[in-house]
Structure formats: C-alpha cells, structure tokens
Design a protein around this motif. Structure first.
Motif, PDB file in Angstrom:
ATOM      1  N   ARG A   1      62.523  25.760  41.837  1.00  0.00           N
ATOM      2  CA  ARG A   1      62.035  26.130  43.162  1.00  0.00           C
ATOM      3  C   ARG A   1      61.025  27.270  43.080  1.00  0.00           C
ATOM      4  N   VAL A   2      61.250  28.175  42.108  1.00  0.00           N
ATOM      5  CA  VAL A   2      60.365  29.316  41.948  1.00  0.00           C
ATOM      6  C   VAL A   2      59.934  29.390  40.496  1.00  0.00           C
ATOM      7  N   VAL A   3      58.634  29.449  40.233  1.00  0.00           N
ATOM      8  CA  VAL A   3      58.120  29.630  38.881  1.00  0.00           C
ATOM      9  C   VAL A   3      57.887  31.120  38.674  1.00  0.00           C
ATOM     10  N   PRO A   4      58.586  31.761  37.727  1.00  0.00           N
ATOM     11  CA  PRO A   4      58.413  33.193  37.516  1.00  0.00           C
ATOM     12  C   PRO A   4      56.944  33.553  37.252  1.00  0.00           C
ATOM     13  N   ARG A   5      56.539  34.709  37.761  1.00  0.00           N
ATOM     14  CA  ARG A   5      55.176  35.199  37.557  1.00  0.00           C
ATOM     15  C   ARG A   5      55.098  35.835  36.171  1.00  0.00           C
ATOM     16  N   THR A   6      54.819  35.036  35.170  1.00  0.00           N
ATOM     17  CA  THR A   6      54.781  35.522  33.797  1.00  0.00           C
ATOM     18  C   THR A   6      53.409  36.088  33.463  1.00  0.00           C
ATOM     19  N   VAL A   7      53.414  37.253  32.817  1.00  0.00           N
ATOM     20  CA  VAL A   7      52.181  37.961  32.464  1.00  0.00           C
ATOM     21  C   VAL A   7      52.290  38.442  31.030  1.00  0.00           C
ATOM     22  N   CYS A   8      51.312  38.111  30.209  1.00  0.00           N
ATOM     23  CA  CYS A   8      51.309  38.556  28.809  1.00  0.00           C
ATOM     24  C   CYS A   8      50.700  39.952  28.710  1.00  0.00           C
ATOM     25  N   ILE A   9      51.386  40.818  27.956  1.00  0.00           N
ATOM     26  CA  ILE A   9      50.897  42.179  27.719  1.00  0.00           C
ATOM     27  C   ILE A   9      50.997  42.456  26.227  1.00  0.00           C
ATOM     28  N   ASP A  10      49.922  42.976  25.630  1.00  0.00           N
ATOM     29  CA  ASP A  10      49.900  43.224  24.192  1.00  0.00           C
ATOM     30  C   ASP A  10      50.083  44.687  23.822  1.00  0.00           C
ATOM     31  N   SER A  11      50.051  45.596  24.777  1.00  0.00           N
ATOM     32  CA  SER A  11      50.098  47.028  24.473  1.00  0.00           C
ATOM     33  C   SER A  11      51.407  47.643  24.948  1.00  0.00           C
ATOM     34  N   ALA A  12      52.077  48.376  24.040  1.00  0.00           N
ATOM     35  CA  ALA A  12      53.315  49.066  24.407  1.00  0.00           C
ATOM     36  C   ALA A  12      53.058  50.193  25.396  1.00  0.00           C
ATOM     37  N   GLY A  13      51.827  50.640  25.493  1.00  0.00           N
ATOM     38  CA  GLY A  13      51.492  51.729  26.394  1.00  0.00           C
ATOM     39  C   GLY A  13      51.154  51.292  27.802  1.00  0.00           C
ATOM     40  N   ASP A  14      51.229  49.997  28.081  1.00  0.00           N
ATOM     41  CA  ASP A  14      50.895  49.514  29.417  1.00  0.00           C
ATOM     42  C   ASP A  14      51.863  50.128  30.438  1.00  0.00           C
ATOM     43  N   PRO A  15      51.345  50.773  31.486  1.00  0.00           N
ATOM     44  CA  PRO A  15      52.227  51.460  32.452  1.00  0.00           C
ATOM     45  C   PRO A  15      53.197  50.527  33.176  1.00  0.00           C
ATOM     46  N   ARG A  16      52.909  49.238  33.219  1.00  0.00           N
ATOM     47  CA  ARG A  16      53.817  48.300  33.872  1.00  0.00           C
ATOM     48  C   ARG A  16      55.135  48.158  33.124  1.00  0.00           C
ATOM     49  N   LEU A  17      55.167  48.621  31.870  1.00  0.00           N
ATOM     50  CA  LEU A  17      56.380  48.516  31.050  1.00  0.00           C
ATOM     51  C   LEU A  17      57.190  49.814  31.032  1.00  0.00           C
ATOM     52  N   ALA A  18      56.838  50.751  31.908  1.00  0.00           N
ATOM     53  CA  ALA A  18      57.462  52.079  31.878  1.00  0.00           C
ATOM     54  C   ALA A  18      58.975  52.028  32.076  1.00  0.00           C
ATOM     55  N   ASP A  19      59.482  51.044  32.817  1.00  0.00           N
ATOM     56  CA  ASP A  19      60.930  50.959  33.053  1.00  0.00           C
ATOM     57  C   ASP A  19      61.713  50.759  31.764  1.00  0.00           C
ATOM     58  N   TYR A  20      61.064  50.266  30.713  1.00  0.00           N
ATOM     59  CA  TYR A  20      61.766  49.904  29.478  1.00  0.00           C
ATOM     60  C   TYR A  20      61.562  50.927  28.358  1.00  0.00           C
ATOM     61  N   THR A  21      61.014  52.090  28.678  1.00  0.00           N
ATOM     62  CA  THR A  21      60.678  53.089  27.673  1.00  0.00           C
ATOM     63  C   THR A  21      61.918  53.675  27.016  1.00  0.00           C
ATOM     64  N   ARG A  22      61.968  53.654  25.683  1.00  0.00           N
ATOM     65  CA  ARG A  22      62.964  54.359  24.873  1.00  0.00           C
ATOM     66  C   ARG A  22      64.381  54.204  25.412  1.00  0.00           C
ATOM     67  N   LEU A  23      64.856  52.987  25.356  1.00  0.00           N
ATOM     68  CA  LEU A  23      66.168  52.676  25.929  1.00  0.00           C
ATOM     69  C   LEU A  23      67.332  53.303  25.165  1.00  0.00           C
ATOM     70  N   THR A  24      67.100  53.766  23.935  1.00  0.00           N
ATOM     71  CA  THR A  24      68.182  54.384  23.160  1.00  0.00           C
ATOM     72  C   THR A  24      68.270  55.888  23.384  1.00  0.00           C
ATOM     73  N   ASP A  25      67.352  56.463  24.147  1.00  0.00           N
ATOM     74  CA  ASP A  25      67.348  57.900  24.428  1.00  0.00           C
ATOM     75  C   ASP A  25      68.182  58.154  25.682  1.00  0.00           C
ATOM     76  N   VAL A  26      69.453  58.530  25.494  1.00  0.00           N
ATOM     77  CA  VAL A  26      70.376  58.636  26.624  1.00  0.00           C
ATOM     78  C   VAL A  26      69.908  59.674  27.633  1.00  0.00           C
ATOM     79  N   SER A  27      69.477  60.833  27.146  1.00  0.00           N
ATOM     80  CA  SER A  27      69.052  61.897  28.053  1.00  0.00           C
ATOM     81  C   SER A  27      67.857  61.463  28.898  1.00  0.00           C
ATOM     82  N   LEU A  28      66.848  60.880  28.249  1.00  0.00           N
ATOM     83  CA  LEU A  28      65.663  60.413  28.969  1.00  0.00           C
ATOM     84  C   LEU A  28      66.034  59.324  29.961  1.00  0.00           C
ATOM     85  N   ARG A  29      66.830  58.360  29.525  1.00  0.00           N
ATOM     86  CA  ARG A  29      67.138  57.223  30.386  1.00  0.00           C
ATOM     87  C   ARG A  29      67.988  57.657  31.594  1.00  0.00           C
TER      88      ARG A  29
END
Length: 297
Positions: free
Chosen positions: A13-41
C-alpha cells in the motif's frame, strides 16, 4: 549523492521513500550518531525525544505499538529486509511516511560506531509517559525496579515481565531507560508490549502502591527473608502484588526494604551458600519471581 531507489522494495500500500546516502557526515543521519556512546545518546535522545530500534522484528513491533517513525537506516545489502519492517502499517488511521536512508555497510558502521548486524535501524519518536497511577489503575501484579543501571538488564526484565503475564512495570527515578537501544534490543520489543511509568518521588514512592491496595514484596538474598513462593501462597486476600527488584550491585535500598510489607527470597541450595553463592542475578531472579507471581492464578 542522493538517489531514489525503487526496484528492490516490495510493492505494498505504501512504498517507503528510500534515499541513498554515501557520506557518514550527512546531517539527515544525525539520529544514528555514535550509538555506543551512552552519555552522548542519553543527552541526544532526551533532547530530541527519540529512541533507536534495531532489527526488523523490533522495528515492526514499535511501529505496531504506535511509535512515530522519524526515519530508517538500512545497509545496501539488506534492502530485502524492508518488507519485514512494518512500514506499510496503518497506525491510528495513518500510514507510516518516513524516509529510509540506504547507505553502504561501512558508512553505517562509521555513523553508529559498530557493525550493524540486524540489517536495519529506525529512529522513532517517544510518546509521553503515563503517570504511575494510570499504569497501576487496573493492574493486579506489577514489577517495580529500583535504580537498575544496566540497560540490558532492564530490557531483559521487561521481556520476562511481559512473557509471564505481569501487568505493568514501575521505575524509580534513577532507573535506566527502557527505550535506550540496548534495552529495546534485549527485550526484543517487549518494552512496547507492557505498560510502564516512572516515579517522580523515590523517597515516598511505595506509599502510592500501598494506598492502591498492593501488597509490596521486596526481593532480597537475606536468608532470614520469607521464601517468595511461601509469601505468595500466604498472601491470602491480597489480590494486588507489587514485586520490588533492586540495583545490580547492592540490591534494594534499606528504605525500600523497610517500607515493603514483606522481604522475600529465592532459596539457594546449602551447597551454593557454602560456596559463597547467595543469590541469582537480577534478571534470573525476576524471571523466577514473575513465574511464581503468575502461578497464583
């Protein structure tokens, strides 16, 4: 580099809006930054009102539970996993409409700080926590956690509680976050299946439970405490039971032990005690006690 990906996604019913990104520095990926850093997260997730779910089963359970999806991160080699994420679900009359960021595996590792084995991560918005009174309103058996600091232990106890028929979980103010990534992962999404609330007052936190009619049992390794099976069998007309579990190292505080209606224990064998083993870890103890609590019915 931004591209729309189409052919690899299941047509629903819904096709996900998939977007390819090649750079780890892309600001759209900020939610996933350094997931093992408990204090930061801890700071980032509190500030932005989000949490991270990992793996198709956990993500689909979070979606089904009504948590709003901010975005999804998936490795290019795992596009087939999109079909299992539940992104075509209808929640409260609305379809999930969030971007799916597709990245090379090495980019995912560079962003998160570890190798993403389970194929996909999702960033989801938190929902307001209910008050303790709302969570315990119709509950008959609850688990109360005092100051557990290990996220994995909290997640595992939620899984035990949900699986064994506990109605709700109540957390002390300093208890670890059930929606932290490791808690969610270890619980396999059970944190979405059982209602929970956080106390605002530790000092008098148990008084509201007693006023609501709960018999409060404090689990301790003290050999003088009543075996938990005997305490539950002798609870008589007490239809509502609250089981207290303490922090990993020191157990329950002296105040909560004193405030409880009864101290209870899981008996250890004499040989074990002779060898210095006087207790189980908190997760194993929770599983046994929850099973005994459920067995009352």
């Amino acid at each position: 580099m931004v591209n729309v990906v189409s052919g690899a996604v299941r047509q629903t019913r819904v096709v996900p809006r998939t977007v390819c990104i090649d750079s780890a520095g892309d600001p759209r990926l900020a939610d996933y930054t350094r997931l093992t850093d408990v204090s930061l997260r801890t700071h980032l997730e509190a500030e932005h009102g989000l949490f991270i779910a990992e793996g198709s089963k956990v993500i689909s359970r979070a979606v089904a539970a009504g948590y709003p999806v901010r975005s999804v991160l998936v490795g290019r080699g795992r596009l087939a996993d999109l079909a299992a994420l539940g992104l075509d679900a209808v929640v409260d009359g609305s379809v999930v409409d969030a971007p799916v960021y597709v990245v090379p595996d090495e980019v995912a590792e560079g962003i998160t700080g570890y190798r993403v084995h389970r194929g996909a991560l999702a960033s989801l918005g938190r929902k307001p926590l209910p008050a303790v009174s709302a969570v315990i309103g119709s509950a008959r058996r609850i688990v109360v956690l005092e100051d557990l600091v290990d996220h994995g232990n909290v997640g595992a106890i939620f899984r035990c509680a949900a699986a064994l028929g506990v109605d709700a979980v109540v957390l002390s103010p300093r208890c670890a976050d059930p929606l932290y990534r490791r808690s969610v992962k270890v619980s396999m999404g059970a944190v979405f299946a059982i209602p929970y609330a956080r106390m605002t007052d530790w000092y008098d936190g148990l008084s509201s439970l007693r006023k609501a009619g709960f018999r409060v049992l404090a689990l301790t390794p003290d050999e003088q405490a009543t075996p938990v099976s005997s305490a539950l069998a002798n609870a008589g007309g007490a239809d509502r039971v609250a089981l207290l579990l303490g922090t990993e190292g020191d157990g329950l505080s002296s105040r909560w032990l004193h405030e409880a209606d009864e101290a209870v224990r899981i008996p250890m064998s004499a040989a074990a005690r002779g060898a210095g083993v006087d207790s189980l870890n908190v997760v194993a103890a929770a599983a046994i006690a929850c099973h005994l609590l459920a067995a009352r019915d």
